[in-house]
Design an enzyme around this catalytic site. Sequence first.
Site, short mmCIF file in Angstrom:
data_model
loop_
_atom_site.label_atom_id
_atom_site.label_comp_id
_atom_site.label_asym_id
_atom_site.label_seq_id
_atom_site.Cartn_x
_atom_site.Cartn_y
_atom_site.Cartn_z
N SER A 70 -2.24 2.31 -4.28
CA SER A 70 -3.51 3.01 -4.55
C SER A 70 -3.30 4.51 -4.44
CB SER A 70 -4.59 2.55 -3.58
OG SER A 70 -4.13 2.60 -2.24
N LYS A 111 4.72 -5.41 0.30
CA LYS A 111 3.65 -6.22 -0.30
C LYS A 111 3.86 -6.29 -1.81
CE LYS A 111 -0.84 -4.73 -0.51
NZ LYS A 111 -1.08 -4.64 -1.96
N GLU A 151 2.18 -8.01 -5.50
CA GLU A 151 1.00 -8.62 -6.12
C GLU A 151 1.41 -9.82 -6.97
OE1 GLU A 151 -1.37 -5.74 -8.24
OE2 GLU A 151 -1.43 -4.38 -6.52
N GLU A 165 -8.01 -9.82 -2.62
CA GLU A 165 -8.83 -8.70 -3.11
C GLU A 165 -9.89 -9.17 -4.10
OE1 GLU A 165 -6.63 -5.28 -4.44
OE2 GLU A 165 -8.41 -4.27 -5.20
N ASP A 203 3.65 -1.05 -0.47
CA ASP A 203 3.50 -1.75 -1.74
C ASP A 203 4.75 -1.60 -2.58
OD1 ASP A 203 1.20 -3.21 -2.26
OD2 ASP A 203 -0.02 -1.42 -2.59
#
Length: 270
Positions: A53, A120, A122, A189, A91
Amino acid sequence: MSNTCHSGRKKIYARTILSMKGEKKIVMVTAYDYPIARIVDEAGVDAILVGDSLGMVVLGYDSTLHVTMNDMMRHVSAVSRTRPCALITADMPFMSYEPSTKDAIFNAGRLVKSGAEAVKLEGGSEIIDIIKAIVSSGIPVMGHIGMTPQKANRLGGYRRMGKTESEKRMLLEDAKLLDEAGVFSIVIEFTKADVAKKITESITVPTICIGAGPYCDGQVLVIHDILGLSSFVPPFAKTYVNLPEIIKEAVEQYSKEVRNGVFPEPQHYK
Ligand code: KIV
């Protein structure tokens, strides 16, 4: 590496987070630089996420897709220089793990060498082998399912996931696969609350939610949303302070004092 850190707190590792399931709510927040990481750690959070982000809230991009490994490594090392008690998770940016398992292990290793204590990724079933390989290499992995911003183009924009029965089934299936693959926690999320509840009750590792309701094992927010610094705050986030107003007042006061000769005062130059 030691088990204690500043202020007499115990250092938090991935296994500490794992052990918190059903015992204590997990608090995670993003941080991307030295001063903010120091403050959030002193506030006592359990985990700091150096999220991609940062592409949007720090670097001004319109999505996270532009974030590079170099961006991540620079920000992870700044955060890690605070030597926080909180676990530092980084991330893996878009296209740093998708091309091959070899790339994924190599890039996860670069983040750890920069100071991350976990990474992390996704995704679910489509990256299970990659996740297993990173876990086998000795690096703790946090999963991330639901609305996964790196896949927004495929998902059809930023939208709440788990509205249909087939999406619900797929999310639960992904969570179970991630659990079996050895992740130590899973970010969920922007899903419906009942979906996150069902997942939380069905897996052995903690869920850390954002925009997915109150039934998870923990919550995560983007620090810029908390501080009122984001140009767009998603409806599921909460702003706790209007920092731009406070910064503006301070800078206006400084400007006034420079212009009318009040600053610097003798104690600033003698
Ligand atoms: O990049 C990020 O900040 C994240 C959180 C929104 C979970 O992935």
